[in-house]
Design a protein around this motif. Sequence first.
Motif, short mmCIF file in Angstrom:
data_model
loop_
_atom_site.label_atom_id
_atom_site.label_comp_id
_atom_site.label_asym_id
_atom_site.label_seq_id
_atom_site.Cartn_x
_atom_site.Cartn_y
_atom_site.Cartn_z
N ALA A 1 -3.40 1.19 -1.80
CA ALA A 1 -3.35 1.38 -3.26
C ALA A 1 -4.17 0.38 -4.03
O ALA A 1 -4.36 0.53 -5.25
N GLY A 2 -4.68 -0.66 -3.36
CA GLY A 2 -5.42 -1.69 -4.09
C GLY A 2 -4.53 -2.58 -4.92
O GLY A 2 -4.98 -3.17 -5.91
N THR A 3 -3.26 -2.69 -4.51
CA THR A 3 -2.31 -3.51 -5.25
C THR A 3 -1.93 -4.73 -4.40
O THR A 3 -2.56 -5.03 -3.40
N THR A 4 -0.86 -5.41 -4.81
CA THR A 4 -0.45 -6.66 -4.16
C THR A 4 1.02 -6.60 -3.82
O THR A 4 1.83 -6.11 -4.60
N VAL A 5 1.36 -7.11 -2.65
CA VAL A 5 2.76 -7.20 -2.26
C VAL A 5 3.21 -8.66 -2.37
O VAL A 5 2.44 -9.58 -2.10
N ILE A 6 4.45 -8.85 -2.77
CA ILE A 6 5.05 -10.18 -2.84
C ILE A 6 6.04 -10.30 -1.69
O ILE A 6 6.86 -9.40 -1.46
N THR A 7 5.97 -11.41 -0.98
CA THR A 7 6.81 -11.59 0.20
C THR A 7 7.24 -13.04 0.32
O THR A 7 6.61 -13.93 -0.26
N ASP A 8 8.29 -13.27 1.08
CA ASP A 8 8.67 -14.64 1.41
C ASP A 8 8.35 -14.96 2.87
O ASP A 8 8.72 -16.02 3.38
N ASP A 9 7.64 -14.05 3.55
CA ASP A 9 7.32 -14.22 4.97
C ASP A 9 5.83 -14.51 5.14
O ASP A 9 5.02 -13.61 5.38
#
Length: 458
Positions: free
Chosen positions: A79-87
Motif C-alpha cells: 500500500a505504500g504506507t507504514t506499520v508501527i511495531t514494538d518488535d
Amino acid sequence: MSLFSKLERCASEGRPVRVGLIGAGKFGSMYLSQAPRTPGIHLIAVADLSPDRARQSLLRVGWDDARFAASTMEAAAKAGTTVITDDADAMIASPFVDIVIDATGSPAAGIHHALKACEHRKHIVMVNVEADVLAGPLLARRAAEAGIIYSMASGDQPALIAELVDWARTIGLEVICAGKGTKYLPAYHSSTPDTVWGHYGFSAEQVAGGDFNAQMFNSFLDGTKSALEMAAVANACGLTPPRDGLAFPPCGVDDLPNILRPVCDGGILADRGTVEVISSLERDGRPVFRDLRWGVYAVFEAPSRYVRDCFAQYGLRTDDSGRYAATYKPYHLIGLELGISVASIAVRGEATGATTEWRGDVAATAKRALRAGEMLDGEGGFTVYGKLMPTADSLAQDALPIGLAHNMVLKNDVPAGRAVRWSDVEYDASKEAIHVRREMEAMFRSEISPAQAPRKVA
C-alpha cells in the motif's frame, strides 16, 4: 547524477528504498517529518518500545492516520504506507526492509540491532553514537564480514565533521584538528538532570511543551555527548584524542586557525591530527564572539608556500603565519539531514562516515565522590560523566565505558574525577552489550598499547 535525481529514478521505476526506523524520539521524529517528502523513499516501518509514542510522534510531525494504518510490513509494502511495531528484531528480519536506522540512544539496544542487521544483511545507519563508541570497532568488523554498510548518521555532528575531514584530505590538505562547538563551562561536568534546564535557559513552559528529556539533554551539557562524538570522529577519521581529555577552549570561528594549531606554533594542541570541542562561552560566562555552538569545523595546514599564497589570494582566514586555516559549517540539523545517509547507502553504496579504527574511548568518570553500594545512572545522570581518552589509556586503566555505566552497583569508593574501573563495579558478563564490549577489549588489547598506534578495523 545527484543523490536526488537517483532517488527520483528509484521512484519512477517503482523500486523505492525501503527503510525501517527504530526509535521515534527527537532524532527519529525529525527524520519522520522529512521522509514522506523525499522521492524514492518508503518508510515501511517504525519500531518503538511504545507504539503509542510512535503514533504521537508521527501525528506531531504532520502525518495523517491513514499513512500508518498498515497492520503488517507486507501490507505496508503493497500500500505504500507504514506499520508501527514494538518488535524491532522482526522489522530487521523482514524481507521488506533494506536499510535500518537505529535512533534509540540506548547503547545496548544499538549493539543488538547492529548485530541483527549483520545477521540479516541489512545496511544500518547508526544514529546511536553511544553504541558506536561502546562497540563500533567490533561492529564495523562484523558489518564488513556480512557485506553490509555500517554508517554514521548525516546531520549528526560526527558525520558532518567526517565530511569536512574527507574534503580536506581529498584535496591534499593535512587535517590538524577537527571537532565541533558547544556551550561549555568547567562547572557543567557536575551538572545533573535537576540543574540542566537552568544552564540551558529553558523555561518550564518550553520544557513542558516539547519532546525534552532531562537526562539526555544533560549528557550534552556535562561533556559526555561531546566526548562520545569526538571518540566517534577519532575512530572514523584516524585522529588522536587528547591525552588529558577535551579542553573545550573558548573559540570563535575567526580564531580557529590561531587556537587549534600546535603548541610549537602558538596554539594549544599537543599533537597534530587531533579532535577538540570549542566552547561558545568564555570562562567567565561571557559569549564568545562569532561562536560555533551549533556547528562543526576542521583546521588544516598549507603544504607549501604556493598553497599558502592561494589561501591569501582567495580570502581564506588564516593564522598570522598564513599556514593554518579552517573551514566550518555553522549548524547541524540532526534528523532533518538523515536522508542523506539513507540515499548515499541506497544509490551510491557509500557510508556517510564510518568507524575504521579504535583510537578513542569514553570512560565513566565520577562527578563527585562515589561510595561503594551506590548505583551508577549513566550518561547525563547524577553519578558519572563521560571523559574522552585514547583507547590505549582506557585499556591500560581498565576503564568502564560510559555506555555501560547504567544500573551497575559500585563495589569500591571512587574519588571525584577518577575513571570508574571494571573492578569497581558488579556486572553480569552474560549480558549481550557487556559480552560484546569485553570481547572487543580482548580482541584489541593485543593490538593497542601506549607505544603502539591503533590498527585498522577493516
